[in-house]
Design an enzyme around this catalytic site. Structure first.
Site, PDB file in Angstrom:
ATOM      1  N   ASP A   1       5.760 -24.381   3.530  1.00 22.73           N
ATOM      2  CA  ASP A   1       6.168 -24.612   4.909  1.00 22.73           C
ATOM      3  C   ASP A   1       7.686 -24.565   4.826  1.00 22.73           C
ATOM      4  OD1 ASP A   1       7.260 -25.964   7.173  1.00 22.73           O
ATOM      5  OD2 ASP A   1       5.234 -26.620   7.639  1.00 22.73           O
ATOM      6  N   HIS A   2       8.306 -23.483   5.325  1.00 19.79           N
ATOM      7  CA  HIS A   2       9.729 -23.302   5.009  1.00 19.79           C
ATOM      8  C   HIS A   2      10.606 -24.408   5.598  1.00 19.79           C
ATOM      9  CE1 HIS A   2      10.110 -21.277   8.940  1.00 19.79           C
ATOM     10  NE2 HIS A   2      11.404 -21.479   8.832  1.00 19.79           N
TER      11      HIS A   2
ATOM     12  N   GLU B   1      13.282 -22.468  20.467  1.00 18.09           N
ATOM     13  CA  GLU B   1      13.836 -21.181  20.044  1.00 18.09           C
ATOM     14  C   GLU B   1      14.228 -20.355  21.262  1.00 18.09           C
ATOM     15  OE1 GLU B   1      11.836 -19.284  16.522  1.00 18.09           O
ATOM     16  OE2 GLU B   1      10.126 -20.303  17.411  1.00 18.09           O
TER      17      GLU B   1
ATOM     18  N   LYS C   1       9.088 -20.812  22.603  1.00 21.89           N
ATOM     19  CA  LYS C   1       9.907 -19.596  22.453  1.00 21.89           C
ATOM     20  C   LYS C   1      10.573 -19.288  23.785  1.00 21.89           C
ATOM     21  CE  LYS C   1       7.703 -17.560  18.508  1.00 21.89           C
ATOM     22  NZ  LYS C   1       8.746 -17.775  17.501  1.00 21.89           N
TER      23      LYS C   1
ATOM     24  N   ASP D   1       1.181 -21.673  15.280  1.00 22.96           N
ATOM     25  CA  ASP D   1       2.338 -21.064  14.613  1.00 22.96           C
ATOM     26  C   ASP D   1       3.372 -22.116  14.205  1.00 22.96           C
ATOM     27  OD1 ASP D   1       3.956 -18.768  13.828  1.00 22.96           O
ATOM     28  OD2 ASP D   1       5.244 -19.240  15.539  1.00 22.96           O
TER      29      ASP D   1
ATOM     30  N   LYS E   1      14.461 -26.741   4.222  1.00 25.36           N
ATOM     31  CA  LYS E   1      15.754 -26.856   4.915  1.00 25.36           C
ATOM     32  C   LYS E   1      16.489 -28.097   4.432  1.00 25.36           C
ATOM     33  CE  LYS E   1      14.201 -24.544   9.146  1.00 25.36           C
ATOM     34  NZ  LYS E   1      15.057 -23.412   9.436  1.00 25.36           N
TER      35      LYS E   1
ATOM     36  N   HIS F   1       5.039 -26.948  10.981  1.00 26.70           N
ATOM     37  CA  HIS F   1       6.428 -27.426  10.932  1.00 26.70           C
ATOM     38  C   HIS F   1       6.614 -28.780  11.638  1.00 26.70           C
ATOM     39  CE1 HIS F   1       7.086 -23.503   9.416  1.00 26.70           C
ATOM     40  NE2 HIS F   1       7.306 -22.884  10.551  1.00 26.70           N
TER      41      HIS F   1
ATOM     42  N   ARG G   1       0.811  -1.215   0.000  1.00 26.34           N
ATOM     43  CA  ARG G   1       0.000   0.000   0.000  1.00 26.34           C
ATOM     44  C   ARG G   1       0.846   1.267   0.000  1.00 26.34           C
ATOM     45  NH1 ARG G   1      -4.467  -0.947   4.485  1.00 26.34           N
ATOM     46  NH2 ARG G   1      -2.545  -1.396   5.539  1.00 26.34           N
TER      47      ARG G   1
HETATM   48  C1  BG6 Z   1       7.975 -19.478  11.626  1.00 26.50           C
HETATM   49  C2  BG6 Z   1       7.219 -19.059  12.844  1.00 26.50           C
HETATM   50  O1  BG6 Z   1       7.153 -20.227  10.768  1.00 26.50           O
HETATM   51  O2  BG6 Z   1       9.101 -20.260  11.991  1.00 26.50           O
HETATM   52  C3  BG6 Z   1       8.121 -18.289  13.802  1.00 26.50           C
HETATM   53  O3  BG6 Z   1       6.122 -18.250  12.479  1.00 26.50           O
HETATM   54  C4  BG6 Z   1       9.370 -19.084  14.090  1.00 26.50           C
HETATM   55  O4  BG6 Z   1       7.436 -17.973  15.003  1.00 26.50           O
HETATM   56  C5  BG6 Z   1      10.029 -19.580  12.813  1.00 26.50           C
HETATM   57  O5  BG6 Z   1      10.249 -18.263  14.825  1.00 26.50           O
HETATM   58  C6  BG6 Z   1      11.166 -20.532  13.113  1.00 26.50           C
HETATM   59  O6  BG6 Z   1      11.846 -20.818  11.940  1.00 26.50           O
HETATM   60  P1  BG6 Z   1      13.372 -21.231  11.933  1.00 26.50           P
HETATM   61  O7  BG6 Z   1      13.669 -21.501  10.508  1.00 26.50           O
HETATM   62  O8  BG6 Z   1      14.133 -20.094  12.526  1.00 26.50           O
HETATM   63  O9  BG6 Z   1      13.464 -22.469  12.792  1.00 26.50           O
END
Ligand code: BG6
Length: 478
Positions: A171-172, A210, A334, A229, A176, A234, A43
């Site tokens: 889903d990142h 984390e 966390k 989350d 990895k 994950h 925006r």
């Molecule tokens: C994300 C979450 O999908 O993954 C975050 O929304 C989290 O809260 C993160 O911190 C962790 O990813 P990575 O790759 O640092 O383990």
């Protein structure tokens, strides 16, 4: 057909911290199609030059110095375009269509790096404006919804605008390297298959801890919590990769068919099991790595009376032939003592013990911070007497492949989208099966009003997470 990538949320955290640096790396290594353009959309009223400045600032900060050269940046920046529009206003999509015409309309990859609330309106507006033809793809980020019902609604709206083959749900974790190595370990080595089952495995642990808190994402996180989350996506994806049967081929449908079978075989956690097999936690003030950290409810944009969980631990069972009777312990949180993501396969002890100090073997797959795989074996200590000690057989993947740059998850996944390979993306039925299983736990917490257990920032999580294993004479691998 050449494709352009349109990044909605182009000035947001995800685009600036992850997507643009990943695209820069791909460009520098000549992996991007020659004339692919990247169009940031948000925006904010910005001239193209200002957007390039903003992107440059972030890429310089994210990319290692040796990989950032003026020449690569200059050629990369020529790919960048910018369009200011409001993704909630139908009329602005006509401007987008016009923009695409004046910039030589071609294939479009729409990357929705926006708040999930915008997914539906963007998808339907693209469809209404005639921008969802066969030469388009759409990429969406987790969380897809906050419950089964909302995920169904998002998938239905997106499904009305795009066919399933055009949809890439990221889903990142699946991008990895070590996560993909899990498939190599299981399906390219005959060694493990005979023991990868309930007859030999006592239990499995999946930990994603984390040290970070919620940072600037309090507003989102306070409505999500650790379950939505991290666990719904994950951790369940990791569980699928550990537990699935070998797919018949390494392609998108074969791999995802096997994963979805695992999600469908998860035993529902309902009734009293919600209290017995789940633990929610929330961090209080403490010290993480030498820094004092505030309690969760003092974080920015978090409700001061919040009962959102920042930690969750579960005991999960898979009702199928391979895994009957093998608990999978999952935990994530966390502001814990250490950042670690790991999978531990704990084998059963030898059937008849000859030595008093023998211990059962375990296989450790460490995903983060270092990428390594190790097996703990029993060995005799030197000298007289038969005294045993566990020793580690270890492969450090970063060292073995030290000559290759470690790719960031987003680099691999963005390239897969560009090359139209959806093997490492979640299919619609997978996301829905995951929510179907998670929903009753969330409802159970509400019904029994299970307030999160407090744990000090910098600790190993709430006491109750340890009791979850201790009551079965087990312990988390620390
Ligand atoms: C994300 C979450 O999908 O993954 C975050 O929304 C989290 O809260 C993160 O911190 C962790 O990813 P990575 O790759 O640092 O383990």
């Amino acid at each position: 057909m050449p494709y352009d990538m349109l990044v909605f949320g182009g000035t947001g955290d995800l685009a600036l911290h992850k997507l643009l640096p990943a695209l820069y790396h791909l460009h520098r290594e000549n992996r991007l199609p020659k004339d692919m353009r990247i169009i940031g959309i948000s925006r904010k009223q910005l001239a193209r030059e200002r957007y390039i400045d903003l992107a440059e600032r972030h890429c310089r900060a994210q990319v290692e110095r040796k990989d950032f050269t003026e020449a690569s940046w200059l050629s990369f920046s020529q790919r960048l375009e910018y369009l200011a529009m409001n993704a909630e206003q139908a009329a602005d999509f006509a401007r987008l269509a016009q923009f695409l015409v004046t910039h030589n309309l071609r294939g479009c990859i729409y990357y929705l790096a926006t708040a999930p609330q915008l997914f539906e309106s963007i998808a339907s507006n693209l469809a209404l404006t005639g921008l969802t033809g066969a030469n388009t793809r759409i990429v969406i980020e987790k969380p897809i919804g906050h419950s089964l019902q909302s995920a169904l609604a998002i998938n239905a709206t997106i499904g009305a605008a795009f066919s399933e083959e055009q949809v890439f749900r990221i889903d990142h974790y699946l991008g990895k390297e070590t996560v993909q190595n899990l498939m190599a370990l299981r399906f390219a080595n005959a060694l493990f298959e005979p023991v990868w089952r309930s007859a030999h495995i006592d239990h499995v642990q999946i930990t994603v801890n984390e040290t970070l808190g919620v940072e600037s994402r309090g507003a989102y996180y306070d409505h999500a919590g650790a379950m939505r989350d991290m666990l719904q996506n994950h951790l369940l994806q990791l569980l699928c990769l550990v537990a699935m049967e070998a797919p018949v081929r390494f392609d998108a449908d074969a791999v995802r068919n096997e994963k979805v079978k695992i999600l469908q075989a998860l035993r529902p956690i309902i009734g009293m099991d919600v209290q017995d097999k789940t633990v929610r936690g929330q961090y209080t003030a403490g010290n993480v790595g030498g820094h004092t950290a505030p309690a969760y409810y003092f974080e920015k944009d978090v409700d001061s009376d919040s009962d959102t969980e920042t930690f969750v631990a579960l005991e999960v069972e898979i009702d199928n032939w391979r895994w009957a009777g093998v608990p999978f312990y999952l935990r994530t949180g966390k502001r814990l003592a250490k950042k670690t993501s790991e999978i531990v396969i704990q084998f059963k002890p030898v059937p008849h013990s000859l030595f008093s100090d023998s211990q059962a073997n375990h296989l450790l797959i460490r995903l983060q911070p270092e990428e390594r795989i190790s097996i703990e074996l029993m060995a005799k200590t030197p000298g007289k007497g038969m005294h045993l000690q566990p020793v580690e057989l270890e492969i450090n993947l970063a060292q073995v492949f030290q000559d290759s740059r470690r790719w960031e998850a987003y680099e691999r996944l963005l390239l897969d989208v560009i090359e139209n390979d959806s093997t490492l993306f979640m299919r619609r039925d997978e996301v829905e099966a995951a929510w179907q299983w998670v929903d009753p736990i969330l409802k159970g917490w509400q019904q029994h009003y299970q307030r999160p257990r407090p744990y000090p920032a910098g600790s190993n999580g709430p006491e109750q997470a340890h009791s979850l294993l201790e009551k079965h004479n087990r312990a988390w691998h620390e």
